[in-house]
Design a protein around this motif. Sequence first.
Motif, mmCIF file in Angstrom:
data_model
loop_
_atom_site.group_PDB
_atom_site.id
_atom_site.type_symbol
_atom_site.label_atom_id
_atom_site.label_comp_id
_atom_site.label_asym_id
_atom_site.label_seq_id
_atom_site.Cartn_x
_atom_site.Cartn_y
_atom_site.Cartn_z
ATOM 1 N N GLY A 1 0.708 -1.259 0.034
ATOM 2 C CA GLY A 1 0.035 -0.073 0.012
ATOM 3 C C GLY A 1 0.841 1.433 -0.164
ATOM 4 N N LEU A 2 0.585 2.106 0.813
ATOM 5 C CA LEU A 2 1.221 3.493 0.961
ATOM 6 C C LEU A 2 2.419 3.400 2.088
ATOM 7 N N ASP A 3 2.755 2.325 2.546
ATOM 8 C CA ASP A 3 3.958 2.457 3.377
ATOM 9 C C ASP A 3 5.238 2.823 2.946
ATOM 10 N N ASN A 4 5.502 2.511 1.923
ATOM 11 C CA ASN A 4 6.670 3.272 1.250
ATOM 12 C C ASN A 4 6.732 4.710 1.172
ATOM 13 N N TYR A 5 5.467 5.320 0.828
ATOM 14 C CA TYR A 5 5.561 6.777 0.746
ATOM 15 C C TYR A 5 5.556 7.313 1.918
ATOM 16 N N ALA A 6 4.803 6.701 3.124
ATOM 17 C CA ALA A 6 4.808 7.035 4.530
ATOM 18 C C ALA A 6 6.183 6.936 4.914
ATOM 19 N N GLU A 7 6.979 5.993 4.764
ATOM 20 C CA GLU A 7 8.239 5.970 5.110
ATOM 21 C C GLU A 7 9.332 6.853 4.561
ATOM 22 N N ALA A 8 9.165 7.317 3.206
ATOM 23 C CA ALA A 8 9.771 8.071 2.494
ATOM 24 C C ALA A 8 9.610 9.527 3.073
ATOM 25 N N VAL A 9 8.214 9.936 3.519
ATOM 26 C CA VAL A 9 8.077 11.364 4.108
ATOM 27 C C VAL A 9 8.711 11.418 5.266
ATOM 28 N N ARG A 10 8.753 10.321 5.950
ATOM 29 C CA ARG A 10 9.438 10.348 7.673
ATOM 30 C C ARG A 10 10.905 10.413 7.518
ATOM 31 N N ASP A 11 11.539 9.895 6.149
ATOM 32 C CA ASP A 11 12.995 9.828 6.182
ATOM 33 C C ASP A 11 13.679 11.135 6.150
ATOM 34 N N PRO A 12 14.637 11.258 7.179
ATOM 35 C CA PRO A 12 15.320 12.538 6.926
ATOM 36 C C PRO A 12 16.339 12.839 5.721
ATOM 37 N N ILE A 13 16.696 11.577 5.298
ATOM 38 C CA ILE A 13 17.752 11.733 4.081
ATOM 39 C C ILE A 13 17.124 12.167 2.896
ATOM 40 N N VAL A 14 15.773 11.706 2.746
ATOM 41 C CA VAL A 14 14.981 12.098 1.718
ATOM 42 C C VAL A 14 14.843 13.657 1.674
ATOM 43 N N TRP A 15 14.609 14.161 2.413
ATOM 44 C CA TRP A 15 14.500 15.550 2.602
ATOM 45 C C TRP A 15 15.752 16.325 2.696
ATOM 46 N N ARG A 16 16.852 15.829 3.219
ATOM 47 C CA ARG A 16 18.229 16.499 3.192
ATOM 48 C C ARG A 16 18.568 16.431 1.768
ATOM 49 N N SER A 17 18.436 15.375 0.996
ATOM 50 C CA SER A 17 18.620 15.088 -0.168
ATOM 51 C C SER A 17 18.094 16.125 -1.214
ATOM 52 N N MET A 18 16.758 16.235 -0.937
ATOM 53 C CA MET A 18 15.962 17.324 -1.715
ATOM 54 C C MET A 18 16.384 18.441 -1.509
ATOM 55 N N LEU A 19 16.779 18.979 -0.257
ATOM 56 C CA LEU A 19 17.523 20.451 0.140
ATOM 57 C C LEU A 19 18.888 20.594 -0.650
ATOM 58 N N ASN A 20 19.455 19.487 -0.789
ATOM 59 C CA ASN A 20 20.738 19.633 -1.495
ATOM 60 C C ASN A 20 20.525 19.796 -3.060
ATOM 61 N N THR A 21 19.533 18.851 -3.421
ATOM 62 C CA THR A 21 19.388 19.262 -4.737
ATOM 63 C C THR A 21 18.931 20.624 -5.291
ATOM 64 N N LEU A 22 17.888 21.213 -4.232
ATOM 65 C CA LEU A 22 17.405 22.803 -4.357
ATOM 66 C C LEU A 22 18.534 23.705 -4.377
ATOM 67 N N TRP A 23 19.519 23.541 -3.581
ATOM 68 C CA TRP A 23 20.888 24.362 -3.162
ATOM 69 C C TRP A 23 21.462 24.375 -4.664
ATOM 70 N N PHE A 24 21.680 22.829 -4.863
ATOM 71 C CA PHE A 24 22.611 22.936 -6.008
ATOM 72 C C PHE A 24 21.896 23.733 -7.359
ATOM 73 N N THR A 25 20.578 23.520 -7.631
ATOM 74 C CA THR A 25 19.788 24.269 -8.466
ATOM 75 C C THR A 25 19.891 25.727 -8.604
ATOM 76 N N ILE A 26 19.940 26.140 -7.184
ATOM 77 C CA ILE A 26 19.923 27.590 -7.165
ATOM 78 C C ILE A 26 21.429 27.983 -7.436
ATOM 79 N N LEU A 27 22.324 27.215 -6.989
ATOM 80 C CA LEU A 27 23.848 27.585 -7.127
ATOM 81 C C LEU A 27 24.083 27.858 -8.524
ATOM 82 N N SER A 28 23.638 26.865 -9.377
ATOM 83 C CA SER A 28 23.972 26.426 -10.368
ATOM 84 C C SER A 28 23.163 27.343 -11.926
ATOM 85 N N THR A 29 22.114 27.419 -11.373
ATOM 86 C CA THR A 29 21.147 28.000 -12.426
ATOM 87 C C THR A 29 21.516 29.580 -12.869
ATOM 88 N N VAL A 30 21.515 30.438 -11.874
ATOM 89 C CA VAL A 30 21.904 31.801 -12.282
ATOM 90 C C VAL A 30 23.380 31.922 -12.844
#
Length: 315
Positions: free
Chosen positions: A76-105
């Motif tokens: 079911g939705l167990d994988n999605y629930a685990e991903a939402v609670r996974d701190p590495i997912v959000w840290r990796s998302m923020l790293n990706t966002l930071w790279f996007t901001i630094l590189s795009t300009v």
Amino acid sequence: MSSAALDVGADRTRSRGATSDQSTVTRRSRDNRIGWLFVTPFVVFFAMFLLWPLIHGFWLSFTGESITGAGGAFLGLDNYAEAVRDPIVWRSMLNTLWFTILSTVPLVLVALVMALLVFQGLPGQWLWRLSFFMPFLLASTVAAQFWIWMYNPQLGLVNYLLGALGGEGKAWLQDPAWAMVAVVVETLWWTVGLNFLLYLTALQNIPEQQYEASALDGAGRWRQLRSITIPQLGPTTALVVILQILASLKVFDQIYVMTNGGPGGVTRPIVQYIFESGFTGYRFGYASSIAYIFFAVIIVVSLVQVRFTTRRSAA
């Protein structure tokens, strides 16, 4: 003329019209069959390598599938629930966002400046165009290995130049404060050539008469740049920004080769974490759920960009 003759003429006209309509329908049917014949190879490859993996991956995100093929029970939705609670997912998302901001300009601004310099008529234009665009032709691993050597703390050219200028060298790829910046510099050198080419093409399509008319009115180069060049490049800039943001959000190759997500995970993008979850952690189902969360984020970002661009163009 008798009514019988008129009826015969009308029948012949209707017969010719019916024959013509039938011929048109037959010709369209034949053209459609030929068209589908040409399209079929693309449809087959699209279904095999894009549509089916998309559907299958979405199904896997609801299961406990592993790389060994075991544990494929529906969760079911167990994988999605685990991903939402996974701190590495959000840290990796923020790293990706930071790279996007630094590189795009810089990838937009530097490409624009390079295109303007070439467009203004630098001596040896063919050499400048070749030099600016050639790095883009390199494989990502080749460009990454080249900059790994450049950043080498003992033998690298970057620290050598800093030492010659009286500066202090660093272990660029091992320093958490500078590792992402170092990757952005490598990405700028490697990929700016494509944006440069897009801008140069757009500059060459600006009518020369606009510059001539403005020169007659006393406009100098800076006024022409502000009033003619930059506004005319608006659609190209929007395209470059959209393409660059989408490319930066999907960053993986150069970071994986140069830092492997380190030091301490400060450069790990979300695509690398998806890769690690699936091929290192052997959890295909969980990796698929993270991938589809990221896919939803990209869709939202794309819709916002398109909406913003459409409003700006309408204004």
